[in-house]
Write a protein that holds these residues in place. Sequence first.
Motif, PDB file in Angstrom:
ATOM      1  N   SER A 193       0.822  -1.212   0.000  1.00  0.00           N
ATOM      2  CA  SER A 193       0.000   0.000   0.000  1.00  0.00           C
ATOM      3  C   SER A 193       0.856   1.262   0.000  1.00  0.00           C
ATOM      4  CB  SER A 193      -0.948   0.005   1.200  1.00  0.00           C
ATOM      5  OG  SER A 193      -0.225   0.024   2.412  1.00  0.00           O
ATOM      6  N   GLU A 194       2.047   1.191   0.621  1.00  0.00           N
ATOM      7  CA  GLU A 194       2.905   2.369   0.619  1.00  0.00           C
ATOM      8  C   GLU A 194       3.408   2.685  -0.788  1.00  0.00           C
ATOM      9  OE1 GLU A 194       6.850   4.436   2.555  1.00  0.00           O
ATOM     10  OE2 GLU A 194       6.699   2.257   2.489  1.00  0.00           O
ATOM     11  N   GLU A 195       3.648   1.650  -1.568  1.00  0.00           N
ATOM     12  CA  GLU A 195       4.083   1.893  -2.947  1.00  0.00           C
ATOM     13  C   GLU A 195       3.026   2.674  -3.716  1.00  0.00           C
ATOM     14  OE1 GLU A 195       5.454  -0.595  -6.967  1.00  0.00           O
ATOM     15  OE2 GLU A 195       5.451  -1.594  -4.993  1.00  0.00           O
ATOM     16  N   VAL A 196       1.764   2.330  -3.491  1.00  0.00           N
ATOM     17  CA  VAL A 196       0.665   3.046  -4.141  1.00  0.00           C
ATOM     18  C   VAL A 196       0.594   4.479  -3.614  1.00  0.00           C
ATOM     19  CG1 VAL A 196      -1.832   3.090  -4.539  1.00  0.00           C
ATOM     20  CG2 VAL A 196      -0.617   0.893  -4.433  1.00  0.00           C
ATOM     21  N   TRP A 197       0.604   4.610  -2.297  1.00  0.00           N
ATOM     22  CA  TRP A 197       0.480   5.918  -1.660  1.00  0.00           C
ATOM     23  C   TRP A 197       1.628   6.847  -2.030  1.00  0.00           C
ATOM     24  CZ3 TRP A 197      -2.626   9.215   0.499  1.00  0.00           C
ATOM     25  CH2 TRP A 197      -2.161  10.177   1.389  1.00  0.00           C
ATOM     26  N   LYS A 198       2.834   6.313  -2.014  1.00  0.00           N
ATOM     27  CA  LYS A 198       4.011   7.150  -2.296  1.00  0.00           C
ATOM     28  C   LYS A 198       4.021   7.617  -3.740  1.00  0.00           C
ATOM     29  CE  LYS A 198       9.000   7.329  -1.538  1.00  0.00           C
ATOM     30  NZ  LYS A 198      10.180   6.616  -1.005  1.00  0.00           N
ATOM     31  N   ASN A 199       3.654   6.751  -4.660  1.00  0.00           N
ATOM     32  CA  ASN A 199       3.623   7.130  -6.072  1.00  0.00           C
ATOM     33  C   ASN A 199       2.647   8.276  -6.319  1.00  0.00           C
ATOM     34  OD1 ASN A 199       2.374   6.832  -8.939  1.00  0.00           O
ATOM     35  ND2 ASN A 199       4.361   5.784  -9.064  1.00  0.00           N
ATOM     36  N   LEU A 200       1.523   8.254  -5.604  1.00  0.00           N
ATOM     37  CA  LEU A 200       0.466   9.239  -5.830  1.00  0.00           C
ATOM     38  C   LEU A 200       0.688  10.553  -5.082  1.00  0.00           C
ATOM     39  CD1 LEU A 200      -2.498   6.730  -5.568  1.00  0.00           C
ATOM     40  CD2 LEU A 200      -1.945   8.051  -7.621  1.00  0.00           C
ATOM     41  N   THR A 201       1.417  10.504  -3.964  1.00  0.00           N
ATOM     42  CA  THR A 201       1.489  11.701  -3.112  1.00  0.00           C
ATOM     43  C   THR A 201       2.898  12.219  -2.841  1.00  0.00           C
ATOM     44  OG1 THR A 201       1.550  10.366  -1.076  1.00  0.00           O
ATOM     45  CG2 THR A 201      -0.631  11.003  -1.922  1.00  0.00           C
ATOM     46  N   ASN A 202       3.908  11.540  -3.333  1.00  0.00           N
ATOM     47  CA  ASN A 202       5.276  11.952  -3.020  1.00  0.00           C
ATOM     48  C   ASN A 202       5.543  13.389  -3.451  1.00  0.00           C
ATOM     49  OD1 ASN A 202       7.883  11.529  -1.970  1.00  0.00           O
ATOM     50  ND2 ASN A 202       8.674  11.014  -3.992  1.00  0.00           N
ATOM     51  N   LYS A 203       5.158  13.737  -4.677  1.00  0.00           N
ATOM     52  CA  LYS A 203       5.373  15.104  -5.152  1.00  0.00           C
ATOM     53  C   LYS A 203       4.330  16.062  -4.581  1.00  0.00           C
ATOM     54  CE  LYS A 203       7.600  13.868  -9.532  1.00  0.00           C
ATOM     55  NZ  LYS A 203       7.521  13.965 -11.021  1.00  0.00           N
ATOM     56  N   LEU A 204       3.140  15.564  -4.395  1.00  0.00           N
ATOM     57  CA  LEU A 204       2.067  16.410  -3.849  1.00  0.00           C
ATOM     58  C   LEU A 204       2.411  16.879  -2.440  1.00  0.00           C
ATOM     59  CD1 LEU A 204      -0.840  17.560  -4.084  1.00  0.00           C
ATOM     60  CD2 LEU A 204      -1.661  15.370  -3.191  1.00  0.00           C
ATOM     61  N   LEU A 205       2.943  15.974  -1.618  1.00  0.00           N
ATOM     62  CA  LEU A 205       3.300  16.312  -0.242  1.00  0.00           C
ATOM     63  C   LEU A 205       4.695  16.901  -0.121  1.00  0.00           C
ATOM     64  CD1 LEU A 205       1.827  13.216   1.628  1.00  0.00           C
ATOM     65  CD2 LEU A 205       0.966  15.548   1.690  1.00  0.00           C
ATOM     66  N   SER A 206       5.546  16.576  -1.092  1.00  0.00           N
ATOM     67  CA  SER A 206       6.917  17.096  -1.108  1.00  0.00           C
ATOM     68  C   SER A 206       7.638  16.772   0.206  1.00  0.00           C
ATOM     69  CB  SER A 206       6.883  18.607  -1.374  1.00  0.00           C
ATOM     70  OG  SER A 206       8.169  19.130  -1.517  1.00  0.00           O
ATOM     71  N   VAL A 207       8.167  17.771   0.878  1.00  0.00           N
ATOM     72  CA  VAL A 207       8.936  17.529   2.103  1.00  0.00           C
ATOM     73  C   VAL A 207       8.064  17.035   3.252  1.00  0.00           C
ATOM     74  CG1 VAL A 207      10.708  19.198   1.507  1.00  0.00           C
ATOM     75  CG2 VAL A 207       8.699  19.943   2.807  1.00  0.00           C
ATOM     76  N   HIS A 208       6.746  17.129   3.087  1.00  0.00           N
ATOM     77  CA  HIS A 208       5.829  16.689   4.135  1.00  0.00           C
ATOM     78  C   HIS A 208       5.401  15.240   3.947  1.00  0.00           C
ATOM     79  CE1 HIS A 208       5.470  20.812   5.567  1.00  0.00           C
ATOM     80  NE2 HIS A 208       5.235  21.195   4.320  1.00  0.00           N
ATOM     81  N   MET A 226      -6.903  20.280 -12.222  1.00  0.00           N
ATOM     82  CA  MET A 226      -6.357  19.335 -13.193  1.00  0.00           C
ATOM     83  C   MET A 226      -4.916  19.681 -13.529  1.00  0.00           C
ATOM     84  SD  MET A 226      -7.097  16.572 -14.919  1.00  0.00           S
ATOM     85  CE  MET A 226      -8.846  16.438 -15.302  1.00  0.00           C
ATOM     86  N   GLU A 227      -4.663  20.965 -13.773  1.00  0.00           N
ATOM     87  CA  GLU A 227      -3.298  21.411 -14.077  1.00  0.00           C
ATOM     88  C   GLU A 227      -2.367  21.123 -12.919  1.00  0.00           C
ATOM     89  OE1 GLU A 227      -0.947  25.616 -14.862  1.00  0.00           O
ATOM     90  OE2 GLU A 227      -3.109  25.516 -15.225  1.00  0.00           O
ATOM     91  N   THR A 228      -2.842  21.364 -11.703  1.00  0.00           N
ATOM     92  CA  THR A 228      -2.023  21.088 -10.508  1.00  0.00           C
ATOM     93  C   THR A 228      -1.745  19.602 -10.368  1.00  0.00           C
ATOM     94  OG1 THR A 228      -3.063  22.987  -9.411  1.00  0.00           O
ATOM     95  CG2 THR A 228      -1.901  21.428  -8.013  1.00  0.00           C
ATOM     96  N   TRP A 229      -2.771  18.780 -10.616  1.00  0.00           N
ATOM     97  CA  TRP A 229      -2.591  17.336 -10.493  1.00  0.00           C
ATOM     98  C   TRP A 229      -1.591  16.810 -11.509  1.00  0.00           C
ATOM     99  CZ3 TRP A 229      -2.676  13.656  -7.264  1.00  0.00           C
ATOM    100  CH2 TRP A 229      -2.783  12.322  -7.656  1.00  0.00           C
ATOM    101  N   PHE A 230      -1.680  17.328 -12.728  1.00  0.00           N
ATOM    102  CA  PHE A 230      -0.722  16.926 -13.790  1.00  0.00           C
ATOM    103  C   PHE A 230       0.709  17.287 -13.380  1.00  0.00           C
ATOM    104  CE2 PHE A 230      -4.121  17.047 -17.281  1.00  0.00           C
ATOM    105  CZ  PHE A 230      -4.191  15.662 -17.319  1.00  0.00           C
ATOM    106  N   SER A 231       0.860  18.432 -12.725  1.00  0.00           N
ATOM    107  CA  SER A 231       2.212  18.852 -12.354  1.00  0.00           C
ATOM    108  C   SER A 231       2.825  17.947 -11.293  1.00  0.00           C
ATOM    109  CB  SER A 231       2.184  20.296 -11.836  1.00  0.00           C
ATOM    110  OG  SER A 231       1.525  20.393 -10.580  1.00  0.00           O
ATOM    111  N   PHE A 232       1.985  17.270 -10.506  1.00  0.00           N
ATOM    112  CA  PHE A 232       2.472  16.368  -9.469  1.00  0.00           C
ATOM    113  C   PHE A 232       2.580  14.922  -9.939  1.00  0.00           C
ATOM    114  CE2 PHE A 232       0.558  19.631  -6.498  1.00  0.00           C
ATOM    115  CZ  PHE A 232       1.793  20.162  -6.142  1.00  0.00           C
ATOM    116  N   ARG A 233       2.150  14.681 -11.158  1.00  0.00           N
ATOM    117  CA  ARG A 233       2.218  13.312 -11.682  1.00  0.00           C
ATOM    118  C   ARG A 233       3.425  13.152 -12.605  1.00  0.00           C
ATOM    119  NH1 ARG A 233       1.259  10.005  -9.199  1.00  0.00           N
ATOM    120  NH2 ARG A 233       0.658   8.480 -10.746  1.00  0.00           N
TER     121      ARG A 233
END
Length: 285
Positions: A181-196, A278-285
């Motif tokens: 589950s962490e692999e899924v979570w990290k792929n989706l939120t690593n850039k979104l959360l950044s240092v957090h 949508m633009e923000t989401w694309f930038s984090f993907r």
Amino acid sequence: MAMRFMKVEVNNGASTSFWFDQWSPRGRLIDTTNGRGMINMGIKLNDTVEKAINSHRRRRHREEIFNTIEEEILTLRLRGLNHNEDVCLWKAGDNIYKADFSSKATWNLIRVEQAKVDWYKGIWFPCNTPRYSFMAWIAVQNRLPTGDRILAWNVPAPTACSLCSEPLETRNHLFYKCKYSEEVWKNLTNKLLSVHYTNDWEEIIRLLKDQKWTSTRLFLLRYVFQTTLSTIWKERNGIRHGELSNNPATLIKNVDKAVRNRISSLRSMGIRKHNKAMETWFSFR
């Protein structure tokens, strides 16, 4: 139960039961007199208030409750009945009655009120998807039937994590300490959360209510969290019931698609505050 929240405003008295409707300040007279009033007062079981006011002859009683009811009848008789229909009133608060029924007011009267939890805005937020929020609501209260909870009522049941074979499956492990589950979570939120970025449940819940984020970023975090949680839980249940497991990449793709579809639907509804989502989401993907 409903009778506790109703009373009648007497006008002509023709549709109000003398014994069973709550027209008196003392409540339903059938209850107040323990069912003995018909004999003591000579008022029949099915008589209306109108009939009692017009035909009842006053008596003197040994029990004070019946003398009190006699006084109420006299007061109504002196006031006089009119030609208007009786009005049913619904309780809307302490000693507050209104002609309109309010489910909200009634709910607040019958429920046991609890203190507000600090995480509610992270679960119930504008433009959510109800089924995802509902799953997150159950999870945040630790009510999902994870292995550790199943153990409490069924000792022989398997309690290992279905995704990574950890001996004891808990909520905090499944979301998102589990390697799968962490692999899924990290792929989706690593850039979104950044240092957090974190995979710790308590820390994630704290981030969901952090108002320091922009509204778009906070919406994406909350929505991704709930969608990922529901997707992981569905995958976990499928494996436990004999279905073939999917690889993490499949779940990542499904969550990503769900997020994009939700943003598209919000844009099509003209919800402007999510125009940049949508633009923000694309930038984090």
